[in-house]
Motif scaffolding. Structure first.
Motif, PDB file in Angstrom:
ATOM      1  N   GLU A   2     -61.779  85.419  22.702  1.00 37.15           N
ATOM      2  CA  GLU A   2     -61.811  86.704  23.396  1.00 37.15           C
ATOM      3  C   GLU A   2     -62.297  86.471  24.816  1.00 37.15           C
ATOM      4  N   PRO A   3     -61.831  87.292  25.749  1.00 37.03           N
ATOM      5  CA  PRO A   3     -62.239  87.088  27.143  1.00 37.03           C
ATOM      6  C   PRO A   3     -63.722  87.347  27.322  1.00 37.03           C
ATOM      7  N   GLY A   4     -64.310  86.611  28.213  1.00 38.30           N
ATOM      8  CA  GLY A   4     -65.722  86.808  28.529  1.00 38.30           C
ATOM      9  C   GLY A   4     -65.956  86.466  29.985  1.00 38.30           C
ATOM     10  N   PRO A   5     -67.052  86.910  30.522  1.00 42.28           N
ATOM     11  CA  PRO A   5     -67.327  86.651  31.942  1.00 42.28           C
ATOM     12  C   PRO A   5     -67.637  85.177  32.184  1.00 42.28           C
ATOM     13  N   LEU A   6     -67.212  84.703  33.316  1.00 44.99           N
ATOM     14  CA  LEU A   6     -67.512  83.340  33.727  1.00 44.99           C
ATOM     15  C   LEU A   6     -68.839  83.359  34.472  1.00 44.99           C
ATOM     16  N   ASN A   7     -69.759  82.557  34.032  1.00 47.21           N
ATOM     17  CA  ASN A   7     -71.067  82.484  34.662  1.00 47.21           C
ATOM     18  C   ASN A   7     -70.921  81.815  36.028  1.00 47.21           C
ATOM     19  N   PRO A   8     -71.252  82.522  37.110  1.00 47.87           N
ATOM     20  CA  PRO A   8     -71.082  81.942  38.446  1.00 47.87           C
ATOM     21  C   PRO A   8     -71.969  80.726  38.691  1.00 47.87           C
ATOM     22  N   LEU A   9     -73.039  80.579  37.929  1.00 52.70           N
ATOM     23  CA  LEU A   9     -73.902  79.409  38.095  1.00 52.70           C
ATOM     24  C   LEU A   9     -73.198  78.117  37.682  1.00 52.70           C
ATOM     25  N   VAL A  10     -72.198  78.237  36.833  1.00 52.70           N
ATOM     26  CA  VAL A  10     -71.459  77.044  36.404  1.00 52.70           C
ATOM     27  C   VAL A  10     -70.808  76.373  37.611  1.00 52.70           C
ATOM     28  N   TYR A  11     -70.213  77.142  38.501  1.00 48.00           N
ATOM     29  CA  TYR A  11     -69.605  76.569  39.697  1.00 48.00           C
ATOM     30  C   TYR A  11     -70.645  75.821  40.539  1.00 48.00           C
ATOM     31  N   ILE A  12     -71.817  76.417  40.676  1.00 47.97           N
ATOM     32  CA  ILE A  12     -72.871  75.816  41.491  1.00 47.97           C
ATOM     33  C   ILE A  12     -73.372  74.523  40.862  1.00 47.97           C
ATOM     34  N   ILE A  13     -73.668  74.551  39.581  1.00 48.73           N
ATOM     35  CA  ILE A  13     -74.194  73.372  38.888  1.00 48.73           C
ATOM     36  C   ILE A  13     -73.169  72.244  38.898  1.00 48.73           C
ATOM     37  N   MET A  14     -71.924  72.563  38.596  1.00 51.16           N
ATOM     38  CA  MET A  14     -70.900  71.519  38.559  1.00 51.16           C
ATOM     39  C   MET A  14     -70.622  70.955  39.958  1.00 51.16           C
ATOM     40  N   ARG A  15     -70.712  71.795  40.977  1.00 54.61           N
ATOM     41  CA  ARG A  15     -70.526  71.310  42.349  1.00 54.61           C
ATOM     42  C   ARG A  15     -71.619  70.303  42.702  1.00 54.61           C
ATOM     43  N   GLN A  16     -72.851  70.544  42.217  1.00 58.19           N
ATOM     44  CA  GLN A  16     -73.936  69.604  42.466  1.00 58.19           C
ATOM     45  C   GLN A  16     -73.681  68.263  41.781  1.00 58.19           C
ATOM     46  N   ASP A  17     -72.907  68.281  40.707  1.00 58.99           N
ATOM     47  CA  ASP A  17     -72.571  67.051  39.991  1.00 58.99           C
ATOM     48  C   ASP A  17     -71.268  66.433  40.511  1.00 58.99           C
ATOM     49  N   GLY A  18     -70.694  67.039  41.561  1.00 60.63           N
ATOM     50  CA  GLY A  18     -69.517  66.471  42.195  1.00 60.63           C
ATOM     51  C   GLY A  18     -68.182  67.024  41.716  1.00 60.63           C
ATOM     52  N   TYR A  19     -68.187  68.127  40.976  1.00 63.16           N
ATOM     53  CA  TYR A  19     -66.954  68.715  40.448  1.00 63.16           C
ATOM     54  C   TYR A  19     -66.682  70.054  41.116  1.00 63.16           C
ATOM     55  N   ASP A  20     -65.451  70.246  41.550  1.00 67.34           N
ATOM     56  CA  ASP A  20     -65.037  71.512  42.147  1.00 67.34           C
ATOM     57  C   ASP A  20     -64.203  72.277  41.131  1.00 67.34           C
ATOM     58  N   LEU A  21     -64.786  73.293  40.518  1.00 68.32           N
ATOM     59  CA  LEU A  21     -64.091  74.065  39.490  1.00 68.32           C
ATOM     60  C   LEU A  21     -63.223  75.173  40.068  1.00 68.32           C
ATOM     61  N   SER A  22     -63.231  75.352  41.375  1.00 69.87           N
ATOM     62  CA  SER A  22     -62.445  76.441  41.957  1.00 69.87           C
ATOM     63  C   SER A  22     -60.948  76.202  41.786  1.00 69.87           C
ATOM     64  N   LEU A  38     -57.012  70.616  23.370  1.00 76.73           N
ATOM     65  CA  LEU A  38     -57.399  72.008  23.575  1.00 76.73           C
ATOM     66  C   LEU A  38     -58.896  72.115  23.364  1.00 76.73           C
ATOM     67  N   ILE A  39     -59.582  72.695  24.345  1.00 78.92           N
ATOM     68  CA  ILE A  39     -61.019  72.937  24.234  1.00 78.92           C
ATOM     69  C   ILE A  39     -61.201  74.431  24.027  1.00 78.92           C
ATOM     70  N   VAL A  40     -61.802  74.795  22.886  1.00 84.23           N
ATOM     71  CA  VAL A  40     -61.935  76.200  22.489  1.00 84.23           C
ATOM     72  C   VAL A  40     -63.400  76.610  22.511  1.00 84.23           C
ATOM     73  N   SER A  41     -63.628  77.802  23.002  1.00 86.22           N
ATOM     74  CA  SER A  41     -64.954  78.406  22.973  1.00 86.22           C
ATOM     75  C   SER A  41     -64.794  79.828  22.463  1.00 86.22           C
ATOM     76  N   GLU A  42     -65.821  80.334  21.822  1.00 85.07           N
ATOM     77  CA  GLU A  42     -65.708  81.657  21.203  1.00 85.07           C
ATOM     78  C   GLU A  42     -65.415  82.754  22.215  1.00 85.07           C
ATOM     79  N   CYS A  43     -66.242  82.867  23.250  1.00 88.89           N
ATOM     80  CA  CYS A  43     -65.982  83.946  24.211  1.00 88.89           C
ATOM     81  C   CYS A  43     -66.456  83.620  25.625  1.00 88.89           C
TER      82      CYS A  43
END
Length: 80
Positions: free
Chosen positions: A38-58, A5-10
């Motif tokens: 607690e729920p928090g917004p997902l930073n849309p830049l994460v998808y872009i950065i990870m896609r550049q590293d070869g990961y599709d988070l969609s 389990l990977i936990v993050s605060e928000c």
């Protein structure tokens, strides 16, 4: 398989990044879920950065709240 389990605060962004790398590097050893206190917004830049590293988070599931997983009775050998 070690249930992990990977936990993050928000912020779910860090969870998804860590999950992508752990699944890629150790999927034969780990099952991975993400949760937040607690729920928090997902930073849309994460998808872009990870896609550049070869990961599709969609295709990644939305992370759970920690309380949801506890209510479901899930257990983990590793919590990050």
């Amino acid at each position: 398989m070690l249930n992990t389990l990977i936990v993050s605060e928000c912020n779910f962004s860090k969870n998804l990044i860590a999950s992508a790398y752990l699944i890629d590097l150790g999927s034969e050893y780990f099952t991975v879920e993400c949760a937040s206190f607690e729920p928090g917004p997902l930073n849309p830049l994460v998808y872009i950065i990870m896609r550049q590293d070869g990961y599709d988070l969609s295709n990644f599931d939305n992370p759970y709240l920690v309380s949801d997983l506890l209510n479901l009775g899930r257990s983990y050998e590793i919590v990050i």
